[in-house]
Scaffold this motif. Structure first.
Motif, PDB file in Angstrom:
ATOM      1  N   GLY A  57      -0.558   8.304   0.591  1.00 57.80           N
ATOM      2  CA  GLY A  57      -0.626   9.331  -0.056  1.00 57.80           C
ATOM      3  C   GLY A  57      -0.128  10.622   1.199  1.00 57.80           C
ATOM      4  O   GLY A  57      -0.042  10.104   2.057  1.00 57.80           O
ATOM      5  N   ASN A  91      -5.883   1.942   6.430  1.00 52.98           N
ATOM      6  CA  ASN A  91      -5.967   1.166   5.200  1.00 52.98           C
ATOM      7  C   ASN A  91      -5.357  -0.423   6.001  1.00 52.98           C
ATOM      8  O   ASN A  91      -5.537  -0.810   6.894  1.00 52.98           O
ATOM      9  CB  ASN A  91      -5.223   1.503   3.845  1.00 52.98           C
ATOM     10  N   LYS A 140      -9.956   3.718 -11.905  1.00 50.61           N
ATOM     11  CA  LYS A 140      -9.056   4.802 -11.607  1.00 50.61           C
ATOM     12  C   LYS A 140      -9.325   6.058 -11.600  1.00 50.61           C
ATOM     13  O   LYS A 140      -9.174   7.213 -11.900  1.00 50.61           O
ATOM     14  CB  LYS A 140      -7.444   4.721 -11.995  1.00 50.61           C
ATOM     15  N   CYS A 187     -10.018  10.643  -1.945  1.00 45.40           N
ATOM     16  CA  CYS A 187      -8.354  11.345  -2.122  1.00 45.40           C
ATOM     17  C   CYS A 187      -7.850   9.829  -2.992  1.00 45.40           C
ATOM     18  O   CYS A 187      -6.236  10.296  -3.202  1.00 45.40           O
ATOM     19  CB  CYS A 187      -8.184  11.459  -0.980  1.00 45.40           C
ATOM     20  N   SER A 188      -7.897   8.942  -2.376  1.00 44.36           N
ATOM     21  CA  SER A 188      -7.127   7.739  -3.887  1.00 44.36           C
ATOM     22  C   SER A 188      -7.751   6.736  -3.890  1.00 44.36           C
ATOM     23  O   SER A 188      -9.235   6.066  -3.362  1.00 44.36           O
ATOM     24  CB  SER A 188      -6.267   7.180  -2.807  1.00 44.36           C
ATOM     25  N   TYR A 189      -7.461   6.704  -5.155  1.00 43.70           N
ATOM     26  CA  TYR A 189      -7.951   4.886  -5.570  1.00 43.70           C
ATOM     27  C   TYR A 189      -7.952   3.831  -4.272  1.00 43.70           C
ATOM     28  O   TYR A 189      -8.806   2.546  -5.191  1.00 43.70           O
ATOM     29  CB  TYR A 189      -6.961   4.078  -7.330  1.00 43.70           C
ATOM     30  N   ASP A 190      -7.615   3.725  -3.571  1.00 36.23           N
ATOM     31  CA  ASP A 190      -7.178   2.718  -3.045  1.00 36.23           C
ATOM     32  C   ASP A 190      -8.652   2.692  -1.816  1.00 36.23           C
ATOM     33  O   ASP A 190      -9.300   2.234  -1.822  1.00 36.23           O
ATOM     34  CB  ASP A 190      -5.958   2.420  -1.725  1.00 36.23           C
ATOM     35  N   GLN A 191      -9.374   4.122  -1.696  1.00 31.51           N
ATOM     36  CA  GLN A 191     -10.420   4.579  -1.607  1.00 31.51           C
ATOM     37  C   GLN A 191     -11.570   4.067  -1.771  1.00 31.51           C
ATOM     38  O   GLN A 191     -12.838   3.744  -1.449  1.00 31.51           O
ATOM     39  CB  GLN A 191     -10.676   6.053  -0.767  1.00 31.51           C
ATOM     40  N   ASP A 193      -0.399  16.900  -5.133  1.00 37.44           N
ATOM     41  CA  ASP A 193       0.221  16.150  -3.892  1.00 37.44           C
ATOM     42  C   ASP A 193       1.251  16.691  -2.916  1.00 37.44           C
ATOM     43  O   ASP A 193       1.259  16.130  -2.012  1.00 37.44           O
ATOM     44  CB  ASP A 193      -0.330  14.655  -3.720  1.00 37.44           C
ATOM     45  N   TYR A 250       0.864  -1.038   0.237  1.00 33.56           N
ATOM     46  CA  TYR A 250       0.130  -0.089  -0.354  1.00 33.56           C
ATOM     47  C   TYR A 250       0.682   0.980   0.200  1.00 33.56           C
ATOM     48  O   TYR A 250       1.984   1.537   0.851  1.00 33.56           O
ATOM     49  CB  TYR A 250      -0.735  -0.152   1.516  1.00 33.56           C
TER      50      TYR A 250
END
Length: 586
Positions: free
Chosen positions: A121, A127, A492, A512-516, A242, A118
């Protein structure tokens, strides 16, 4: 790890399934009784455990590895979000170094081998790449092959608190010696380096920052303020978006608004209606973007680490084409062409109806602060000048300027608006600021004294913000064709496809991110299988489960095209996603 090495050496050297590695055959020998055979997919290097599991059925040569490091080795006395985040950021340095050695531009990762973890950012977000857990302590010693010696006749293993890193390892195709080196030598060596070089002084600074951030948040929640920006903050971002723009002017609070919280001086933005105006390229949108990012804590060095905003804040935009289902927009619409404004639905909403729905849904989901940029809004929804009011006397739209102050006085919902082309909002603002030469200046008293800015807002009917909480179309998301039931695609670009439903989240700016997005997709998929009940209640119950068992409790390996790592979105963003579901026809 010697047992793992033995298993790999005695495996088919061209295998791509690694079955024995996942099963982990083991033989326990005891002092005074017969040996026992079993399976154990946790392998130890000293006191550090390495647990192997299948990522998904199509990537058997890409195992998920959970590295279990006892907290005592890192001298950790407490675990918090900042501690986990710090450990992960420090550990990724060693992962990057190993990947640099494996890199060969002429070949793919499947040939070279690669470690995946992971990548955080600037925001500090929970996570599944790092977490704390109680893990089984190694209670044996390796004596050869897959045999281990237990020092007593009964296993009485203790469980110890560990920091756990979740990785994926792409094992090189038909290169067993290299795979063995990656798993049994390089990875344990990197872990040892991480432990040996663990920087307690740097961790202390991260914890001090977390304590200060949380103290400011707690103070804001019980105060007359909805946001705080520390003096010296770096708000502008580089073109990448960022990273702080180091040559930018540092933020300085207007003197009238300077407060001190927990020893930090800066600008306190009061609850109510605040308007920020100024010319083009003056920096007013930069402030709004910083306030939006302030719903999360930021890492040291980001420049916005002490820019703290009410965690419920939502950025509101016009969202042409979004679907709306039974939303009560009667606060902003007296009537609609087809149906009732109290139960408004549209497959593809206009800019004005979408912005109205976004506000109502945000408030319904718990927002106490709205962030609005005039440039991202529908003009006919935001304002109506006097000539247009006379000319279009039967307009169904009640513009936002007529409602914004009452949203605060009657519903407790504050607004911060960036306005560049319309003075009407100055008439209803509690606080007015202007950006000049990248400096924020309080001009509230100047505006209040000017007769041209006397309030003329509409104050007729009551505000209606309540709406239906349970959405039957969401609870039946898995109905229909069996082959669609397990569909979960996460782009994405900001789209999620779940079952027969597509969700466009490009305008939910708090993600705020692709992981979210991945975390959101997994949560939505799990929510869709629950029985119908109050929607917000469903979300609350699932988040309690995540808080107890970790984010990975919502992960499923059956979704082959979805990444392994996920970050936790806000509950209100889950609600926003559900309200944007659109049935597909594919």
């Amino acid at each position: 790890m010697k047992r793992l090495k033995y298993i790999l050496l005695h495996m088919d050297q061209t295998t791509s399934t690694y079955r024995d590695m996942y099963e982990g055959p083991i033989v326990f020998t005891f002092p005074d009784r017969v040996s026992e055979e079993g399976d154990d997919n946790v392998f130890y290097h000293g006191s550090v455990g390495f647990a192997f599991s299948v990522t998904n059925r199509k990537e058997l040569d890409k195992p998920t590895v959970v590295i279990q490091i006892p907290c005592s080795l890192l001298k950790l006395n407490r675990i918090s979000t900042a501690v986990l985040d710090f450990c992960l950021r420090e550990f990724t340095v060693y992962i990057d170094e190993m990947n640099a050695e494996l890199e060969n531009g002429k070949h793919l990762d499947r040939e070279n081998g690669r470690y995946y973890c992971y990548k955080p950012g600037s925001e500090i977000v929970a996570n599944n790449g790092v977490y704390a857990a109680y893990c089984r302590e190694c209670d044996y010693e390796h004596i050869g092959g897959v045999a281990v010696r237990i020092n007593s006749n009964e296993r009485d293993t203790a469980f110890i608190q560990c920091i756990c890193f979740r990785l994926q390892v792409q094992l090189p195709y038909k290169k067993m010696k290299k795979a063995i080196r990656m798993l049994c030598e390089d990875l344990p060596y990197a872990v040892n380096l991480f432990i040996a070089n663990f920087n307690q002084e740097k961790l202390t600074k991260a914890l001090e920052l977390e304590n200060k951030q949380n103290a400011i948040r707690n103070w804001l929640s019980d105060s007359e303020y909805c946001a705080f920006i520390a003096n010296g903050s770096i708000l502008p971002r580089t073109k990448r978006g960022d990273q702080p723009k180091l040559d930018a002017a540092l933020f300085v609070s207007p003197k009238e608004d300077e407060i001190e919280i927990c020893g930090v001086k800066g600008m306190g933005i009061r609850k109510g209606v605040s308007v920020i105006t100024g010319g083009g390229y003056s920096g007013k949108t930069t402030i709004l973007n910083a306030l939006q990012s302030g719903i999360y804590n930021h890492v040291l060095g980001d420049g916005r680490e002490l820019c703290i905003t009410d965690e419920s804040a939502v950025e509101i935009v016009a969202e042409d084409g979004r679907p709306i289902y039974e939303c009560n927009i009667s606060t902003f619409f007296r009537w609609v062409s087809d149906g009732e404004p109290e139960r408004f639905s549209a497959e593809r909403a206009s800019g004005s109806t979408s912005q109205a729905a976004n506000i109502i849904e945000a408030i319904d989901g718990g927002a106490r602060l709205l962030l609005i940029d005039e440039d991202r809004s529908a003009t006919n929804f935001m304002i109506r000048d006097e000539l247009m009011r006379e000319l279009v006397s039967d307009d169904p739209i009640v513009p936002f300027v007529d409602r914004v102050h009452r949203l605060y006085t009657e519903k407790g919902v504050s607004s911060i608006l960036v306005i560049g082309g319309c003075s009407d909002f100055l008439k209803v603002a509690d606080y007015v600021y202007i950006m000049k030469d990248y400096t924020l200046i309080n001009i509230t008293m100047q505006v209040l004294k000017d007769e041209r800015f006397q309030c003329g807002a509409c104050n007729d009917d009551a505000l209606q913000c309540e709406q239906k909480k349970s959405l039957s179309f969401f609870n039946s998301v898995d109905s229909g064709h069996a082959d669609r039931n397990e569909k979960l695609v996460i782009s994405k670009m900001g789209y999620i496809l779940i079952g027969d439903m597509q969700i466009d989240l490009r305008c939910v700016h708090s993600i705020c991110s692709y992981d979210q997005l991945i975390g959101m997709g997994m949560i939505l998929k799990k929510l869709s299988s629950t029985k119908e009940k109050d929607l917000l209640q469903q979300i609350d119950e699932l988040y309690r489960e995540v808080s107890r068992d970790g984010l990975d409790c919502v992960y499923s390996s059956r979704y082959d095209g979805v990444g392994r790592f996920a970050a936790l979105p806000r509950k209100m963003d889950i609600y926003a996603a559900i309200r944007r579901m659109r049935e597909t026809n594919d």
